[in-house]
Design a protein around this motif. Structure first.
Motif, mmCIF file in Angstrom:
data_model
loop_
_atom_site.group_PDB
_atom_site.id
_atom_site.type_symbol
_atom_site.label_atom_id
_atom_site.label_comp_id
_atom_site.label_asym_id
_atom_site.label_seq_id
_atom_site.Cartn_x
_atom_site.Cartn_y
_atom_site.Cartn_z
ATOM 1 N N TYR A 174 0.814 -1.210 0.000
ATOM 2 C CA TYR A 174 0.000 0.000 0.000
ATOM 3 C C TYR A 174 0.856 1.271 0.000
ATOM 4 O O TYR A 174 0.492 2.254 -0.654
ATOM 5 C CB TYR A 174 -0.967 -0.012 1.184
ATOM 6 N N ALA A 203 -9.471 4.165 -15.403
ATOM 7 C CA ALA A 203 -10.030 3.458 -14.249
ATOM 8 C C ALA A 203 -11.539 3.281 -14.392
ATOM 9 O O ALA A 203 -12.072 2.209 -14.096
ATOM 10 C CB ALA A 203 -9.711 4.220 -12.969
ATOM 11 N N VAL A 205 -5.975 -0.765 -8.522
ATOM 12 C CA VAL A 205 -7.303 -0.414 -7.997
ATOM 13 C C VAL A 205 -8.373 -1.348 -8.558
ATOM 14 O O VAL A 205 -9.299 -1.737 -7.847
ATOM 15 C CB VAL A 205 -7.631 1.066 -8.315
ATOM 16 N N HIS A 265 -7.852 8.570 -4.618
ATOM 17 C CA HIS A 265 -6.569 8.929 -5.245
ATOM 18 C C HIS A 265 -6.741 9.210 -6.745
ATOM 19 O O HIS A 265 -5.981 9.966 -7.327
ATOM 20 C CB HIS A 265 -5.541 7.810 -5.086
ATOM 21 N N TYR A 267 -8.356 4.490 -2.151
ATOM 22 C CA TYR A 267 -7.624 4.438 -3.418
ATOM 23 C C TYR A 267 -8.454 4.982 -4.580
ATOM 24 O O TYR A 267 -7.899 5.557 -5.518
ATOM 25 C CB TYR A 267 -7.103 3.025 -3.701
ATOM 26 N N LEU A 268 -9.757 4.833 -4.517
ATOM 27 C CA LEU A 268 -10.597 5.457 -5.532
ATOM 28 C C LEU A 268 -10.488 6.982 -5.441
ATOM 29 O O LEU A 268 -10.489 7.675 -6.457
ATOM 30 C CB LEU A 268 -12.050 5.003 -5.378
ATOM 31 N N GLN A 308 -10.433 0.532 -0.316
ATOM 32 C CA GLN A 308 -10.842 0.728 -1.708
ATOM 33 C C GLN A 308 -11.323 2.164 -1.927
ATOM 34 O O GLN A 308 -10.954 2.809 -2.917
ATOM 35 C CB GLN A 308 -11.947 -0.265 -2.054
#
Length: 146
Positions: A2, A71, A32, A48, A45-46, A42
């Motif tokens: 991570y 993405a 991702v 990000h 990271y979404l 999750q």
């Protein structure tokens, strides 16, 4: 893993090398979209994926937009729909505040990609938000002129 992905997420926007930005973006989008993680991680990271949309330099904003578009195409439609606000709101703000023609065109493409991946009721909710913003702006403008 991570900690490395946090660095990759930043590199995909801030690197001075276009090739490095593209590689970092591809690695991050793959991570991702495919790496098993809990809901909280999750969501982090979404988030990000939209972090670089307000980057100071056009190249970084463009890289962030390209990565977000990739993405949105790679993620499961249900996941995109579930996090629609997290994607739509920053894109709407970027659309309103973007000066660079290439980034503006990219925002347009990414918004179109997002809307194609959403359920019809989610698209309606996003459009209703835009109408509400426009109504508020019109009301504020009318109040300022009286």
């Amino acid at each position: 893993m991570y900690d490395i992905m946090d660095t990759v997420a930043e590199t995909r926007v801030t690197s001075l090398e276009p090739r490095e930005r593209r590689r970092a973006s591809a690695v991050f989008v793959n991570f991702v979209a495919t790496y098993p993680m809990g809901r909280k991680r999750q969501t982090r990271y979404l988030a990000h994926l939209v972090d670089g949309l307000d980057y100071a330099y056009e190249e970084g904003r463009r890289a962030a937009l390209d990565g977000l578009g990739a993405a949105l195409r790679a993620l499961p439609a249900g996941l995109v729909d579930q996090h629609a606000d997290a994607f739509f709101m920053p894109l709407a703000l970027r659309f309103a505040n973007e000066d660079a023609p290439a980034c503006l065109a990219a925002v347009d493409d990414v918004v179109a990609t997002l809307l194609r991946r959403l359920e019809p009721q989610t698209v309606r909710a996003c459009l209703d938000r835009i109408h509400a913003w426009l109504d508020q702006g019109a009301a504020a403008a009318a109040a300022a002129t009286t």
